[in-house]
Design a protein around this motif. Structure first.
Motif, PDB file in Angstrom:
ATOM      1  N   SER A   2       0.827  -1.190   0.000  1.00  0.00           N
ATOM      2  CA  SER A   2       0.000   0.000   0.000  1.00  0.00           C
ATOM      3  C   SER A   2       0.873   1.255   0.000  1.00  0.00           C
ATOM      4  CB  SER A   2      -0.893  -0.001   1.241  1.00  0.00           C
ATOM      5  OG  SER A   2      -1.550   1.230   1.368  1.00  0.00           O
ATOM      6  N   LEU A   3       0.596   2.133  -0.941  1.00  0.00           N
ATOM      7  CA  LEU A   3       1.391   3.357  -1.033  1.00  0.00           C
ATOM      8  C   LEU A   3       1.198   4.274   0.170  1.00  0.00           C
ATOM      9  CD1 LEU A   3       1.041   4.267  -4.794  1.00  0.00           C
ATOM     10  CD2 LEU A   3       2.977   3.239  -3.630  1.00  0.00           C
ATOM     11  N   ARG A   4       0.102   4.124   0.871  1.00  0.00           N
ATOM     12  CA  ARG A   4      -0.142   5.016   2.006  1.00  0.00           C
ATOM     13  C   ARG A   4       0.920   4.869   3.086  1.00  0.00           C
ATOM     14  NH1 ARG A   4      -2.119   2.458   6.393  1.00  0.00           N
ATOM     15  NH2 ARG A   4      -3.074   0.460   6.064  1.00  0.00           N
ATOM     16  N   ARG A   5       1.611   3.741   3.127  1.00  0.00           N
ATOM     17  CA  ARG A   5       2.612   3.515   4.160  1.00  0.00           C
ATOM     18  C   ARG A   5       3.854   4.354   3.949  1.00  0.00           C
ATOM     19  NH1 ARG A   5       2.618  -2.568   6.205  1.00  0.00           N
ATOM     20  NH2 ARG A   5       3.235  -1.504   8.087  1.00  0.00           N
ATOM     21  N   ASN A   6       4.108   4.791   2.719  1.00  0.00           N
ATOM     22  CA  ASN A   6       5.297   5.610   2.515  1.00  0.00           C
ATOM     23  C   ASN A   6       5.005   6.886   1.735  1.00  0.00           C
ATOM     24  OD1 ASN A   6       5.051   4.096   0.051  1.00  0.00           O
ATOM     25  ND2 ASN A   6       7.088   4.822  -0.464  1.00  0.00           N
ATOM     26  N   VAL A   7       4.034   6.880   0.852  1.00  0.00           N
ATOM     27  CA  VAL A   7       3.757   8.088   0.076  1.00  0.00           C
ATOM     28  C   VAL A   7       3.029   9.123   0.930  1.00  0.00           C
ATOM     29  CG1 VAL A   7       2.494   9.019  -1.911  1.00  0.00           C
ATOM     30  CG2 VAL A   7       3.827   6.923  -2.148  1.00  0.00           C
ATOM     31  N   VAL A   8       2.085   8.698   1.736  1.00  0.00           N
ATOM     32  CA  VAL A   8       1.322   9.655   2.553  1.00  0.00           C
ATOM     33  C   VAL A   8       2.238  10.465   3.478  1.00  0.00           C
ATOM     34  CG1 VAL A   8      -0.458   9.910   4.336  1.00  0.00           C
ATOM     35  CG2 VAL A   8      -0.881   8.464   2.345  1.00  0.00           C
ATOM     36  N   PRO A   9       3.136   9.832   4.250  1.00  0.00           N
ATOM     37  CA  PRO A   9       3.993  10.676   5.098  1.00  0.00           C
ATOM     38  C   PRO A   9       4.893  11.608   4.297  1.00  0.00           C
ATOM     39  CG  PRO A   9       4.591   8.348   5.335  1.00  0.00           C
ATOM     40  CD  PRO A   9       3.354   8.406   4.503  1.00  0.00           C
ATOM     41  N   VAL A  10       5.388  11.159   3.152  1.00  0.00           N
ATOM     42  CA  VAL A  10       6.263  12.016   2.345  1.00  0.00           C
ATOM     43  C   VAL A  10       5.477  13.193   1.775  1.00  0.00           C
ATOM     44  CG1 VAL A  10       7.727  12.123   0.293  1.00  0.00           C
ATOM     45  CG2 VAL A  10       7.899  10.157   1.830  1.00  0.00           C
ATOM     46  N   VAL A  11       4.295  12.920   1.234  1.00  0.00           N
ATOM     47  CA  VAL A  11       3.489  14.007   0.666  1.00  0.00           C
ATOM     48  C   VAL A  11       3.047  14.970   1.768  1.00  0.00           C
ATOM     49  CG1 VAL A  11       1.295  14.545  -0.480  1.00  0.00           C
ATOM     50  CG2 VAL A  11       2.768  12.735  -1.382  1.00  0.00           C
TER      51      VAL A  11
END
Length: 150
Positions: A2-11
């Motif tokens: 799931s991209l939310r595990r790494n993309v969400v904090p970065v964005v």
């Protein structure tokens, strides 16, 4: 993965931090800065590339790590991005370069911890994110010099 595990904090780190940046403010323009301070136009492209490399590098490691390693990387990434965004607000919005210097030192330690976790799982991921530590180290030196001069 799931991209939310790494993309969400970065964005979120990029957006929240970006909202706190004010390079055209009267306060920032009036600071005594060293000659090696990059032009404002450099920061956007550099940070865009660093955030992209961080998102991609952490995704690579999270795809390859054990459940425990992935949780550790995720926690380290959230902590790191919170510190990253916080620096912008302390330096530019609060206009507190000395306090921002203390905070960026914590960011440097957090980034080193993130890189250590990535290296344990995927050396390529570590190499992808390593420029982020290099830039943060440069930013730390710049922050220290601005705090000293002002």
């Amino acid at each position: 993965m799931s991209l939310r595990r790494n993309v969400v904090p970065v964005v979120l780190g990029a957006v929240v931090g970006g909202l706190g940046v004010r390079p055209t403010s009267r306060w920032y323009r009036a600071l005594d800065k060293p000659r090696w301070n990059p032009p404002n136009a450099v920061f956007g492209p550099v940070w865009t590339a660093l955030y992209a490399l961080t998102a991609y590098g952490t995704a690579r490691a999270m795809e390859r790590g054990t459940a425990a390693q992935v949780r550790g990387i995720e926690r380290a990434l959230w902590t790191n991005m919170a510190l990253n965004a916080g620096w912008c607000w302390l330096f530019f919005t609060a206009e507190r370069p000395r306090l921002a210097l203390a905070e960026i030192l914590a960011l440097d330690a957090s980034t080193a911890d993130l890189l250590r976790r990535l290296r344990e799982v995927d050396p390529t991921a570590h190499h992808l994110v390593a420029p982020y530590l290099a830039w943060n180290s440069f930013a730390t030196a710049l922050n220290a010099e601005i705090a000293r001069r002002n």
